[in-house]
Write an enzyme that holds these catalytic residues in place. Structure first.
Site, PDB file in Angstrom:
ATOM      1  N   PHE A   1     -39.468  -5.186  99.849  1.00  0.00           N
ATOM      2  CA  PHE A   1     -40.806  -4.725  99.508  1.00  0.00           C
ATOM      3  C   PHE A   1     -40.754  -3.287  99.015  1.00  0.00           C
ATOM      4  O   PHE A   1     -41.672  -2.573  98.998  1.00  0.00           O
ATOM      5  CB  PHE A   1     -41.751  -4.849 100.705  1.00  0.00           C
TER       6      PHE A   1
ATOM      7  N   ALA B   1     -53.300  -5.457 100.905  1.00  0.00           N
ATOM      8  CA  ALA B   1     -52.144  -5.291 101.813  1.00  0.00           C
ATOM      9  C   ALA B   1     -51.157  -6.436 101.599  1.00  0.00           C
ATOM     10  O   ALA B   1     -49.940  -6.233 101.598  1.00  0.00           O
ATOM     11  CB  ALA B   1     -52.614  -5.268 103.259  1.00  0.00           C
TER      12      ALA B   1
ATOM     13  N   TRP C   1     -49.355  -5.806  98.423  1.00  0.00           N
ATOM     14  CA  TRP C   1     -48.392  -4.717  98.622  1.00  0.00           C
ATOM     15  C   TRP C   1     -47.067  -5.284  99.146  1.00  0.00           C
ATOM     16  O   TRP C   1     -45.997  -4.827  98.784  1.00  0.00           O
ATOM     17  CB  TRP C   1     -48.967  -3.702  99.618  1.00  0.00           C
ATOM     18  N   HIS C   2     -47.183  -6.311 100.001  1.00  0.00           N
ATOM     19  CA  HIS C   2     -45.971  -6.869 100.598  1.00  0.00           C
ATOM     20  C   HIS C   2     -45.076  -7.554  99.572  1.00  0.00           C
ATOM     21  O   HIS C   2     -43.859  -7.529  99.698  1.00  0.00           O
ATOM     22  CB  HIS C   2     -46.330  -7.869 101.704  1.00  0.00           C
ATOM     23  N   GLY C   3     -45.666  -8.164  98.588  1.00  0.00           N
ATOM     24  CA  GLY C   3     -44.814  -8.852  97.632  1.00  0.00           C
ATOM     25  C   GLY C   3     -45.591  -9.382  96.453  1.00  0.00           C
ATOM     26  O   GLY C   3     -46.805  -9.615  96.542  1.00  0.00           O
TER      27      GLY C   3
END
Lengths: 379, 467
Positions: free
Chosen positions: B467, B320, B323-325
């Site tokens: 994102f 997760a 996924w954000h960056g």
């Protein structure tokens, strides 16, 4: 509650809220028209303060935009006039306003007269761009000085200059457009000025020169030349700026103020955009103004060598030190002498002597393109 | 075209009027799809190819999966689809990060290797729509959903402009059924939509953008600021990220309502959470439930023993974070939350601590844990993370924030706190609907005018757009 009743309430609430928002915006438009100058047009407010700083009224006022702001060094003009005339140094005020043209000058001159500031002599910046029907500074005028009445009167110019979105945003959503001004006004009125330095508000409205600060001089030159070309694309003398200029000249003629229209100096690449057709129309208009209002037109457009420009149309501080004494000696001193001698009538003969020397600059730096030996074009 | 810009208001007005003026349902949906294309293309028209390719590929694969009877073929097609979707995401989002990390590793072992930085434009919303296409194919694979036959409906599921850039991440089962249903104009829904949009506008334009003005300079050069300034900036950033993202979501849900669509709730007063687990049930709900359904459960969830549950939590939250960056601070953020969730499960709660009177303390602890996690989220680099933590926990001299900045931060947090308290004790929607129409109208109008007045001069983009 019954769903149909809910729907009815929702519809009424939405329609009513749209109406209240619309009325609120219209009201805000009228309110901003009555805002103090220091809120809506702080540059004019600042100049009015300067005008009253050193006595009742300045002797010579330079009305111009940011180009004049860079070009005219008032100290140098005052020193040169003091040397050239025997009756002391006159008070010279540079009333240059960023993004200013004759619409701004007319507004500023009216404001100055309202508070009793009446110069003996006025020098007004002119160039083909500032007499073009397509007014590239309209967005600024709409934001800084136009009221509902001005907006209605300038409708054809707004359409012609393609500034309808700006007109709509200033007049139909003034709460959003003037939010910074309203906040300032409210905080100042309530004594909470310290809250004004909220972080995002520190970002100032874009200034004409500040945007170019990160560019090299070559980039600025290219950008400025392109801007000049685009401003002259639909060139046609007329529109809101010429109406304002003529209004100002009329007013000054009635008051006996000696008025000089100065063709503002720009760099040679930008000057090349003044193609013969544009140049002829511009000069013909100047001729017409001279005949009607008895003013002087001095063409200084090619008076400053390119080395004194930091961009297509902004001179360097050295450029200002070069041209200001020149202007004082060639143009202002003869007229000032004439006025002092009681020959204040318009169109009196001026003794023009070619410039001989500019203090502080070695010969190699002076007039690289031989500009210095040209006679100024005083008509 | 940002939701709080004049262009969006104009765009939405045209879309809205056109949409409700078209009588036929199919044409209306086509109009909406066209508007979504225009909305996405207004940023970079070339990136439309990426999203259309991604959507079309998964649309076809899903049909093949449904048509196939062989479990092996179905599985292979599923893997192919996920690999292609993740490869597109990986290429656009992680290429430079992976190369940089590889180079750093080489350099660590004494190899002097450099690579040119690739100038890859990150397609807006790619992280969101990739998850949506994956969930669609997985649902079809598990026969939870029939493969869509109409590409226009499917394309609208991916490209529906209110949720396209920053979510909420919608599930195909929730949305496709709405696309097929004929819409009727409803004043009640329009009023609800306008109200939600306005609420989002307040959060974004009035709170988040002002908070950004305080937090940004501190996070840009944390080493010059004093400890208290860094704390204030961190609280400001927490307020910013919440109001920015939940504001965007409110606007998206509001805009969708006005067009007759319902998007899932994404935030539910997250700072009222009494534990980190509860926080993830209230913050970015569409992401956390997606991760739960499509990553945590397939990994085994909490059904394979304690250690594997902890492992699954760490993996899920680590991914997760990624996924954000594309950056190590984001991975650390994920791992940090993973560890917090593990600790939450691991540490027994004493019975006396479960009493209601300790709830405010639990909320405060959760809030501080979450806030400290945002250091990873906002820092430019691992070095900055270290500097900020050092300044947070070791009293350090340095530049302070101005008095107006502090007042502004306190005001913003008071507003958030009051909203959370009011939301916890009062059913705001019901209270609102008890008001007479003139009071509602005045409320909407006054708030709208105030938002305009209080908007900062240079409004920023949405944080989650990157994102």
């Amino acid at each position: 509650m019954h769903p149909r009743r809910d729907t009815k309430i929702a519809r009424r609430a939405l329609v009513l809220s749209a109406l209240i928002i619309f009325l609120g915006e219209i009201l805000a438009g009228f309110l901003i028209d009555r805002a103090p100058l220091e809120i809506r047009f702080p540059d004019v407010s600042r100049i009015m303060g300067l005008a009253r700083q050193r006595g009742p009224s300045p002797d010579i006022v330079f009305f111009g935009g940011s180009r004049f702001g860079n070009l005219v060094n008032t100290k140098a003009v005052e020193q040169e006039l003091a040397k050239a005339t025997s009756n002391g140094s006159p008070f010279v005020l540079n009333a240059a306003v960023p993004a200013g043209d004759s619409v701004t000058f007319d507004f500023l001159a009216a404001k100055l007269l309202e508070v009793g500031v009446r110069p003996s002599m006025a020098v007004i910046e002119v160039s083909p761009e500032t007499v073009s029907r397509q007014n590239f500074l309209l967005p600024y005028h709409l934001a800084r000085q136009f009221t509902w009445a001005d907006a209605v009167n300038s409708l054809p110019d707004v359409f012609y200059s393609g500034r309808v979105p700006r007109l709509l945003s200033t007049r139909l959503v003034p709460v959003y457009f003037f939010r910074r001004e309203f906040r300032q006004w409210a905080f100042e009125a309530s004594g909470l000025q310290f809250l004004l330095c909220c972080p995002v508000d520190k970002i100032k409205r874009p200034q004409t020169q500040a945007a170019d600060a990160d560019m090299t001089s070559a980039e600025r030159l290219v950008k400025g030349t392109k801007a000049t070309r685009s401003r002259l694309r639909k060139f046609q003398v007329g529109g809101i700026s010429t109406r304002a200029l003529e209004r100002l000249l009329e007013r000054y003629k009635a008051l006996g103020i000696t008025t000089i229209l100065l063709g503002v100096s720009i760099s040679s690449p930008a000057r090349a955009e003044y193609v013969s057709k544009i140049d002829a129309a511009f000069l013909a208009y100047m001729e017409k103004l001279r005949d009607i209002y008895g003013i002087y037109f001095v063409d200084y457009r090619d008076r400053v060598p390119d080395e004194f420009f930091q961009s297509a149309y902004y001179t360097t501080p050295q450029g200002a030190l070069y041209v200001s004494p020149l202007l004082a000696r060639e143009v202002l001193a003869p007229l000032w002498r004439n006025r002092s001698a009681g020959n204040g009538s318009f169109r009196s003969k001026i003794d023009i002597t070619p410039p001989s020397d500019v203090e502080g600059y070695p010969p190699s730096q002076k007039g690289g393109d031989g500009v210095e030996n040209k006679k100024p074009k005083i008509r | 075209m940002l939701f709080h810009s004049a262009q969006f208001f104009l765009f939405f007005s045209v879309t809205f009027v056109g949409y409700w003026s078209i009588p036929q349902h199919r044409l209306r949906m086509l109009w909406l799809l066209g508007a979504s294309f225009a909305f996405y293309g207004s940023w970079n028209p070339w990136l439309l190819f990426v999203i259309v390719f991604s959507a079309a590929f998964d649309f076809l694969i899903a049909q093949r999966i449904e048509a196939s009877a062989s479990p092996k073929t179905r599985r292979s097609l599923l893997i192919l689809s996920i690999c292609v979707s993740l490869s597109i995401l990986g290429f656009f989002k992680y290429t430079n990060f992976l190369l940089d990390s590889a180079v750093s590793t080489f350099n660590l072992f004494g190899f002097d290797y450099r690579h040119p930085a690739f100038r890859i434009v990150l397609p807006l919303g790619i992280s969101f729509y990739t998850f949506e296409t994956i969930s669609y194919v997985v649902d079809v694979y598990h026969r939870r959903l029939r493969a869509e036959r109409n590409f226009l409906d499917y394309a609208l599921f991916i490209m529906f402009f209110p949720h396209l850039i920053s979510g909420p991440i919608i599930r195909p089962r929730q949305f496709l059924v709405q696309v097929r249903r004929t819409k009727r104009f409803d004043w009640l829904r329009l009023e609800a939509g306008a109200r939600l949009f306005l609420l989002g506008l307040v959060k974004k334009a009035v709170i988040a953008d002002h908070m950004a003005g305080i937090a940004d300079p501190v996070f840009a050069a944390p080493s010059i600021y004093a400890s208290e300034a860094v704390w204030i900036a961190l609280f400001c950033y927490t307020a910013q990220i919440y109001c920015d993202f939940s504001g965007y979501t409110d606007m998206a849900i509001g805009a969708a309502h006005a067009l007759g669509f319902k998007l899932p709730v994404n935030f539910n007063m997250p700072f009222a959470s009494a534990s980190i687990s509860e926080f993830w049930h209230r913050w970015h709900i569409s992401l956390s439930t997606w991760l739960r359904d499509y990553l945590y459960f397939p990994l085994g969830g909490n059904r394979c023993g304690t250690l594997k549950t902890y492992r699954n939590l760490i993996i899920t939250m680590g991914l997760a974070g990624l996924w954000h960056g594309a950056g190590w601070p984001f991975i650390l953020l994920g791992l940090y939350h993973g560890v917090l969730l593990v600790l939450h499960r691991m540490l027994p709660t004493p019975p006396w601590f479960a009493h209601a009177r300790f709830k405010p303390l639990k909320i405060l602890i959760t809030f501080l844990c979450v806030t400290l996690g945002f250091v990873f989220f906002r820092s430019q680099s691992i070095v900055d993370v270290g500097i900020i933590f050092q300044r947070l926990f070791v009293a350090t001299e340095g530049q302070s924030l101005s008095r107006p900045d502090t007042i502004l931060a306190a005001t913003a947090w008071s507003a958030i706190l009051i909203a959370h308290l009011a939301g916890s004790f009062v059913n705001m929607t019901r209270a609102w609907h008890r008001l007479p129409a003139p009071a509602m109208a005045t409320g909407i109008a006054v708030v709208f005018l105030l938002v305009q007045l209080l908007m900062p001069q240079g409004g920023a983009s949405f944080v989650y757009f990157q994102f």
